[in-house]
Design a protein around this motif. Structure first.
Motif, PDB file in Angstrom:
ATOM      1  N   UNK A 344       1.022  -1.243   0.011  1.00 56.12           N
ATOM      2  CA  UNK A 344       0.026   0.247   0.063  1.00 56.12           C
ATOM      3  C   UNK A 344       0.964   0.953   0.477  1.00 56.12           C
ATOM      4  N   UNK A 345       0.168   2.499   0.303  1.00 53.37           N
ATOM      5  CA  UNK A 345       1.627   3.777   0.049  1.00 53.37           C
ATOM      6  C   UNK A 345       1.243   4.165   1.069  1.00 53.37           C
ATOM      7  N   UNK A 346       2.845   4.454   1.391  1.00 49.15           N
ATOM      8  CA  UNK A 346       3.384   4.664   2.748  1.00 49.15           C
ATOM      9  C   UNK A 346       2.397   6.290   3.030  1.00 49.15           C
ATOM     10  N   UNK A 347       2.254   7.005   2.455  1.00 48.41           N
ATOM     11  CA  UNK A 347       1.005   8.049   2.645  1.00 48.41           C
ATOM     12  C   UNK A 347      -0.069   8.784   1.590  1.00 48.41           C
ATOM     13  N   UNK A 348      -1.095   8.089   1.936  1.00 51.90           N
ATOM     14  CA  UNK A 348      -1.997   8.591   0.865  1.00 51.90           C
ATOM     15  C   UNK A 348      -3.034   9.786   1.104  1.00 51.90           C
TER      16      UNK A 348
END
Length: 673
Positions: A344-348
């Motif tokens: 997944x994205x580290x920050x979204x």
């Protein structure tokens, strides 16, 4: 007592509702994507798939889902005859004399919506577990909920029943009335019919409802529930069980020794109240569901503060949705040790304006991506080991400063955004298959100032940016050094201004992908162009600008722009022979890709990262060494022959030193400045 008149009308009404249900969708799947913020709707009728099914199919192919109309073909063909038959049976139910036959008709109609839901659940599960392995986005198999919401990759879906399905349920109620009012009944039959109908409706409306089961609330959740709004909860060193939900403004702090662990189940911390602060926590062990977006921290409210936290072994790191004015400072975020396409994205961020992210270290995730989040500030962060170190989508008035992006597929990519300032960042070793330090796609009024692009596959990639020349992008004071390609541009790119940059020993300084000259860009401003390490012109003593323009492009580079794999032969004698032929014979001379009218004679600054790696230095020197080897051998043989023949005559050149020494000599033509 039986009331055959009411039973007859109830049965006829049930039949009419069943037929009428065919005109309306039974179920609907609504999909939200960045390019469709208003949503797309696939409407599932009993016998066809309608609505925006074609557009949704176009999105689904990115994650490998088959077309919607490929599923349940036989069921759709049979649905109309089945519905018509059931409607006819409802119509005649009251006139039947045999009670068991009436019950069989009721049960057949009752099975109809159950069969629809079960069949749809089967095909949704089949579709989500049989993905195309060649799809652009590689994700794990998942299960699409038949009722509720979920997220798959960057697409959000909302699924639920529609008017046609509710008409079938209404037909069931009327049929139950007809059953109860027709013929002789025992005292228990009406109650049994009501109970059966109620249980069936509850099953239909409940078994497909969204959500996942959770265990009893952990002790930390109980402390949060008892805390007053605005309270500060100090956590002693130890491990605290999660998932937890924070639904009131408070501060949760742990001095770096309190571990909140979800044991691989769901999202560790969910914030649903404004003004929540997480400080000094170790947040670990989210689930691995891309469908449910399992995260370390999920924020759904404004003014969140996440500071000094270590967030690790999580699928998504920090997920902000409709959470403006968030602050993320001094955190370490590390993804799960799984394949890049499954992370997944580290920050979204999703529709979360004015976020501030400073001094974070982001490692081993997929992307750091901001969607529709205007006024973003991203400063002094380190991003490594991911796909897109930073990815802007429709994010305007942003500032990216003082960051280091290294060892990603792409350092940063700005897409469909405007008024973005990118300054004093370092982009290094970003070498994905189509990787670059910084990429721009259809973005306007971007200022790229005083950055370092070193040892990337492409230092900079520009695709149709700006979209209109009047919204020019500015490139000033950047060091672009030792990349395979310094700046790669598509042929139609216009409206960029390059001034006071240093193009230092890139294997190819500028590439036009697909070939051809570049038009409509400025390579000098106010009499100052750029520094080019391969400039072959000259200048007067003390001058800053060369006397002749710099023309970029030679025969081999033009060939490589058209046939990229030809770069394998760069710096070989064959490539050098092609360039010599291009210079010696006008018929082969290529047109320049660009002309810098005022090239600088020295770099305009002392940038960092100007030291060549040993591999690059060897690659640059090897062809020269190969060419010089025969000359050195010939010189050695000649010297050996002379030594055997005797000492050289007096006055002949020898090893005593140079015969002629020249210093501070420059060539000049025309009047002196």
């Amino acid at each position: 007592m039986p009331d055959r008149r009411m039973a007859a009308w109830a049965g006829r009404g049930a039949g009419i509702l069943l037929l009428l249900s065919l005109a309306f969708p039974y179920w609907q799947a609504e999909v939200f994507a960045p390019q469709y913020p208003g949503g797309l709707r696939a409407k599932m009728y009993a016998f066809r798939v309608g609505g925006d099914a074609q557009e949704i199919d176009n999105l689904n192919h990115y994650i490998g889902l088959s077309r919607l109309d490929q599923f349940g073909r036989l069921e759709r063909i049979a649905s109309v005859p089945v519905a018509v038959t059931l409607a006819f049976l409802c119509w005649i139910l009251a006139g039947l004399q045999r009670r068991k036959l009436q019950w069989l008709i009721f049960l057949a109609v009752l099975a109809y919506p159950f069969a629809f839901v079960a069949d749809m659940a089967y095909w949704m599960r089949y579709a989500s577990t049989h993905l195309d392995p060649t799809a652009p986005l590689k994700i794990k198999a998942f299960t699409i909920p038949i009722w509720g919401s979920g997220t798959i990759a960057q697409f959000r879906s909302v699924v639920g029943p529609q008017a046609g399905f509710y008409l079938v349920l209404a037909a069931l109620v009327l049929l139950a009335v007809a059953l109860a009012r027709s013929g002789q009944t025992t005292s228990e039959e009406p109650r049994q019919a009501r109970a059966l109908l109620g249980a069936a409706l509850a099953a239909l409306l409940g078994t497909s409802a969204p959500g996942r089961a959770h265990a009893e609330p952990p002790p930390l959740q109980e402390r949060i529930a008892r805390a007053a709004p605005g309270a500060v909860i100090d956590l002693a060193p130890g491990v605290y069980r999660a998932p937890i939900v924070i639904d009131k403004p408070l501060t949760l702090q742990g001095q770096g020794k309190a571990v909140i662990h979800a044991n691989g189940q769901g999202t560790v911390i969910t914030v649903r109240a404004a003004g929540v602060t997480l400080d000094g926590l170790v947040i670990q062990g989210s689930g691995e569901s891309l469908l449910y977006e399992d995260s370390g921290v999920r924020v759904e409210a404004p003014n969140a503060r996440i500071r000094n936290c270590r967030i690790e072994d999580v699928l998504f790191g920090v997920f902000l949705t409709n959470a403006p004015d968030a602050v993320l400072e001094d955190n370490v975020i590390r993804g799960k040790p799984i394949d890049l396409g499954q992370r997944g994205d580290l920050v979204r961020l999703w529709y979360s304006d004015r976020p501030v992210m400073r001094r974070n270290r982001l490692t081993a995730g997929r992307d750091t991506v901001l969607w529709f989040s205007n006024g973003s500030v991203f400063e002094d962060n380190v991003v490594e080991g991911g796909r897109y170190g930073l990815h802007f989508m429709y994010t305007h008035r942003a500032r990216v400063a003082g960051n280091r992006f290294f060892d990603n597929s792409v350092g940063a990519y700005v897409m469909y955004s405007k008024d973005v300032v990118i300054e004093k960042n370092r982009f290094e070793k970003n070498r994905g298959p189509s990787g670059s330090g910084l990429g721009l796609k259809e973005s306007d009024a971007v200022a790229v100032l005083d950055n370092v692009f070193v040892n990337n596959r492409q230092g900079v990639f520009i695709d149709q940016s700006p979209t209109v020349p009047e919204e020019s992008n500015r490139w000033q004071g950047n060091l672009i050094a030792f990349n395979d390609i310094g700046v790669a541009m598509l042929p139609g790119v216009q409206g960029n201004v390059f001034t006071r940059n240093a193009f230092n020993d890139n294997l190819q300084q500028v590439s036009v992908q697909g070939g051809g000259p570049l038009r409509g860009n400025l390579w000098a401003e106010n009499g100052r162009g750029n520094y080019w390490s391969d400039y072959v012109g000259y200048g007067l003593k003390g001058a800053l600008v060369g006397r002749v323009p710099h023309s970029a492009g030679n025969a081999f580079e033009n060939l490589a722009d058209h046939v990229p794999f030809a770069r394998f032969f760069a710096f070989t004698p064959a490539a050098q022979a092609l360039d010599i032929a291009g210079r010696a014979f006008p018929i082969f001379k290529p047109k320049p890709k660009l002309v810098d009218p005022a090239p600088l004679l020295a770099p305009p600054f002392q940038g960092q990262g100007t030291e060549k790696s040993s591999f690059q230095a060897a690659a640059m020197r090897l062809p020269l060494a190969i060419l010089a080897l025969p000359v050195l051998l010939a010189t050695a043989l000649e010297r050996k022959r002379r030594v055997r023949g005797g000492a050289p005559p007096a006055g002949a050149p020898g090893d005593a030193g140079p015969v002629l020494e020249v210093a501070d000599l420059r060539k000049s033509f025309g009047p002196q400045e």
